[in-house]
Scaffold this active site. Structure first.
Site, PDB file in Angstrom:
ATOM      1  CD  GLU A  84      -3.049  -0.783   0.168  1.00 57.79           C
ATOM      2  OE1 GLU A  84      -3.136   0.350  -0.333  1.00 57.79           O
ATOM      3  OE2 GLU A  84      -3.793  -1.719  -0.150  1.00 57.79           O
ATOM      4  CB  CYS A 128      -1.621   7.166   1.316  1.00 60.28           C
ATOM      5  SG  CYS A 128      -2.965   6.306   2.138  1.00 60.28           S
TER       6      CYS A 128
HETATM    7  P1  NAD Z   1       8.598   5.329   4.129  1.00 59.14           P
HETATM    8  O1  NAD Z   1       8.489   4.440   2.950  1.00 59.14           O
HETATM    9  O2  NAD Z   1       9.779   6.216   4.225  1.00 59.14           O
HETATM   10  O3  NAD Z   1       8.558   4.495   5.501  1.00 59.14           O
HETATM   11  C1  NAD Z   1       7.554   3.548   5.749  1.00 59.14           C
HETATM   12  C2  NAD Z   1       8.157   2.394   6.527  1.00 59.14           C
HETATM   13  O4  NAD Z   1       9.187   1.788   5.758  1.00 59.14           O
HETATM   14  C3  NAD Z   1       8.808   2.792   7.850  1.00 59.14           C
HETATM   15  O5  NAD Z   1       8.521   1.819   8.826  1.00 59.14           O
HETATM   16  C4  NAD Z   1      10.293   2.777   7.520  1.00 59.14           C
HETATM   17  O6  NAD Z   1      11.123   2.536   8.625  1.00 59.14           O
HETATM   18  C5  NAD Z   1      10.324   1.611   6.564  1.00 59.14           C
HETATM   19  N1  NAD Z   1      11.527   1.543   5.727  1.00 59.14           N
HETATM   20  C6  NAD Z   1      12.345   2.534   5.317  1.00 59.14           C
HETATM   21  N2  NAD Z   1      13.346   2.029   4.557  1.00 59.14           N
HETATM   22  C7  NAD Z   1      13.135   0.691   4.479  1.00 59.14           C
HETATM   23  C8  NAD Z   1      13.807  -0.373   3.826  1.00 59.14           C
HETATM   24  N3  NAD Z   1      14.905  -0.179   3.110  1.00 59.14           N
HETATM   25  N4  NAD Z   1      13.285  -1.610   3.933  1.00 59.14           N
HETATM   26  C9  NAD Z   1      12.171  -1.843   4.645  1.00 59.14           C
HETATM   27  N5  NAD Z   1      11.499  -0.871   5.298  1.00 59.14           N
HETATM   28  C10 NAD Z   1      11.982   0.383   5.206  1.00 59.14           C
HETATM   29  O7  NAD Z   1       7.234   6.133   4.134  1.00 59.14           O
HETATM   30  P2  NAD Z   1       6.899   7.426   4.979  1.00 59.14           P
HETATM   31  O8  NAD Z   1       7.408   8.592   4.249  1.00 59.14           O
HETATM   32  O9  NAD Z   1       7.279   7.259   6.368  1.00 59.14           O
HETATM   33  O10 NAD Z   1       5.299   7.368   4.901  1.00 59.14           O
HETATM   34  C11 NAD Z   1       4.572   8.108   4.038  1.00 59.14           C
HETATM   35  C12 NAD Z   1       4.304   7.345   2.752  1.00 59.14           C
HETATM   36  O11 NAD Z   1       3.442   6.251   3.044  1.00 59.14           O
HETATM   37  C13 NAD Z   1       3.576   8.193   1.752  1.00 59.14           C
HETATM   38  O12 NAD Z   1       4.078   7.934   0.468  1.00 59.14           O
HETATM   39  C14 NAD Z   1       2.140   7.711   1.864  1.00 59.14           C
HETATM   40  O13 NAD Z   1       1.353   7.944   0.741  1.00 59.14           O
HETATM   41  C15 NAD Z   1       2.341   6.260   2.139  1.00 59.14           C
HETATM   42  N6  NAD Z   1       1.147   5.674   2.764  1.00 59.14           N
HETATM   43  C16 NAD Z   1       0.377   4.823   2.045  1.00 59.14           C
HETATM   44  C17 NAD Z   1      -0.799   4.311   2.592  1.00 59.14           C
HETATM   45  C18 NAD Z   1      -1.691   3.402   1.799  1.00 59.14           C
HETATM   46  O14 NAD Z   1      -2.555   2.748   2.392  1.00 59.14           O
HETATM   47  N7  NAD Z   1      -1.564   3.331   0.479  1.00 59.14           N
HETATM   48  C19 NAD Z   1      -1.162   4.665   3.885  1.00 59.14           C
HETATM   49  C20 NAD Z   1      -0.347   5.550   4.588  1.00 59.14           C
HETATM   50  C21 NAD Z   1       0.815   6.037   4.029  1.00 59.14           C
END
Ligand code: NAD
Length: 503
Positions: free
Chosen positions: A271, A305
């Site tokens: 997601e 998101c």
């Molecule tokens: P992000 O991708 O930076 O982080 C999300 C998670 O991924 C965190 O737990 C982070 O520690 C982890 N992460 C970071 N690097 C990683 C790696 N190399 N391997 C595995 N995990 C890793 O996202 P963010 O900026 O914190 O969150 C916002 C984003 O999330 C926005 O793009 C938003 O649209 C999206 N989002 C999507 C939904 C949905 O349901 N589609 C819901 C909420 C947020």
């Protein structure tokens, strides 16, 4: 911008909240044990409103991830064998516990995520809804009989839990986005290892672990390893133990997570981000469109998101729409989320703020006009409305994830669709028109997983499919969609009569 006063509100000691474990939050939760940080590095949990450190939690190591997956794998089979009413009962008890700790959770949402009271209410309701629907799935792990093309054969299709589920979640709606996977996974007989976001290890994981522990979940079924994405993320998502890797977060990180998961034959459920358009057609009710536009852009500082990322408005309504939205933006109370009545709190951290402010400055440098807001104090970013925006300006072509409303004019419905679809994302959107069938035509042409007519994109219901296309993800969450992801079908056949083989 007037400086935001956060001194008048007393900051709580979150280690002393009733929901906190006995020794506070400074622990990993693995195999039913709260393991203190010891000689591990720690994550400082910061209040984005005051920038003070609320507490520290251990930063899990790769060895912690291995331990957690091993424990989860050992616990899973016995848990899957428990009767469904017992699994559902434990998961449902979490719903009541959320009511019991609602005040503590609201405090945590405010100080850890910068969420105002309104957002705490939304998040609590969403979490309880998804946990309730998830609990109900325990009774719906159904298989089927299928006729056989082979004489004398009986075909039975059984549905089994997937096994161990790895879960990675972001910081914006941490309790909800974690619960929407953890609750159904557990109800269906899986075990879970969760890595919450480093900004919100408590509301994104440790608090849920405390609730499941109190609800009576057996040790090892749910494990939480708080940690930085850049230290344990690759190891966590490319691990050989999990059968499903559920990731909610940015498209960029999600792509890598999906690739690593598939490399281990693990099913990814992704997601990801969005660039959602709020389309106002020429025959729209202007006031309704502005009301919806303000709510969809500024709720939780635009950090969803499914927030509105771009407002696409017919040229005949453009000036009035911009004026109306700017007026709404200027009236929104901004301040400490612990203070009642505030609607806009801080954004989560400095790098998010700098990204948002940078997109606004670059858009203005390219010709956009600030109609409201445009300034910030600390992590408080004013609700900002920009006119004269084109689809290729930084606030429009990127997921800005802030309280920013770039407004773009269009001439025809076809142009609106073309502009809306001109993005790699495809999550949600909205269309306003007084002619529902005209709005339906536009909705049909939008390349997104979700569209809302005469509303705005911020909608999520626990029993309705949620998810996107393109760079917004793979798969759907909620109810029977998540049931499919978190279970496997197995074909068992019984040859009841001797079979005639060709040789
Ligand atoms: P992000 O991708 O930076 O982080 C999300 C998670 O991924 C965190 O737990 C982070 O520690 C982890 N992460 C970071 N690097 C990683 C790696 N190399 N391997 C595995 N995990 C890793 O996202 P963010 O900026 O914190 O969150 C916002 C984003 O999330 C926005 O793009 C938003 O649209 C999206 N989002 C999507 C939904 C949905 O349901 N589609 C819901 C909420 C947020």
């Amino acid at each position: 911008m007037v400086a935001v006063d956060t001194d008048s509100v007393e900051e709580p000691d979150i280690d002393e909240l009733d929901i906190a474990p006995d020794d506070g939050w400074n622990a990993l939760y693995v195999d039913g044990e709260w393991a203190p940080a010891g000689d591990r590095d720690v994550i400082e949990v910061e209040n984005p409103a005051t920038r003070s450190t609320l507490t520290t939690v251990p930063s899990a190591t790769e060895a912690d991830v291995d331990d957690a997956y091993e424990v989860a794998a050992e616990a899973q089979a016995a848990w899957a064998d428990r009767p469904p009413q017992e699994r559902a009962g434990i998961v449902n008890r979490v719903v009541s516990l959320i009511d019991e700790y609602a005040d503590d959770l609201a405090t945590l949402f405010a100080v850890e995520c910068g969420g105002v009271g309104l957002k705490a209410g939304f998040e609590t309701e969403l979490a309880q809804g998804t946990i309730e629907v998830g609990a109900g799935l325990a009774m719906r792990r159904t298989g089927r009989h299928q006729e056989s093309v082979t004489p004398g054969k009986e075909n039975i299709v059984v549905r089994e839990p997937a096994g161990v589920v790895g879960v990675i979640t972001p910081w914006n709606f941490p309790l909800y986005l974690t619960s929407r996977v953890v609750a159904p996974a557990i109800a269906l007989g899986n075990s879970v290892v969760l890595k919450p976001d480093e900004n919100t290890p408590i509301t994104g994981g440790l608090a849920l672990a405390a609730l499941f522990e109190e609800a009576g979940l057996p040790d090892g079924v749910f494990n939480v390893v708080p940690g930085y994405g850049h230290t344990i993320g690759d190891h966590f998502s490319g691990h050989p133990v999990p059968s499903v890797m559920s990731f909610t977060g940015s498209s960029e990180v999600g792509r890598g997570v999906g690739q690593r998961a598939i490399g281990e034959y693990t099913e990814p459920a992704l997601e990801l981000g969005g660039n959602n358009a709020h389309i106002v057609l020429s025959d729209a009710d202007l006031e309704r469109a502005v009301d919806a536009g303000a709510f969809g852009s500024f709720t939780h500082q635009g950090q969803e998101c499914i927030s509105i990322n771009r407002h696409l408005v017919h040229e005949s309504l453009y000036d009035d729409y911009v004026a109306g939205l700017a007026d709404r933006a200027e009236q929104l109370p901004i301040g400490d989320p612990l203070e009642e009545g505030n609607i806009v709190g801080p954004v989560i951290n400095e790098s998010q703020r700098d990204k948002i402010v940078g997109f606004v400055e670059e858009s203005v440098a390219q010709g956009a006009t600030v109609e409201a807001g445009g300034d910030h104090d600390g992590l408080f970013v004013e609700p900002t409305v920009l006119s004269g925006v084109t689809n290729d300006m930084p606030t429009a072509c990127n997921e800005h994830f802030g309280p920013v409303a770039p407004v773009i004019p269009f001439e025809s419905d076809a142009e609106a669709v073309e502009l809306a679809n001109d993005t790699e994302y495809g999550l949600s959107g909205s269309v306003h028109s007084s002619d529902v069938s005209r709005a339906r035509d536009v909705a049909d042409d939008l390349e997104t997983g979700m569209v809302h007519i005469n509303d705005q994109p911020l909608n999520d219901e626990p029993h309705v499919p949620f998810g996107g296309v393109g760079a917004s993800g793979i798969g759907r969450y909620n109810d029977e969609q998540i049931l499919e992801t978190l279970t496997e079908l197995k074909w068992i056949s019984v040859q009841r009569e001797p079979r005639e083989y060709p040789y």
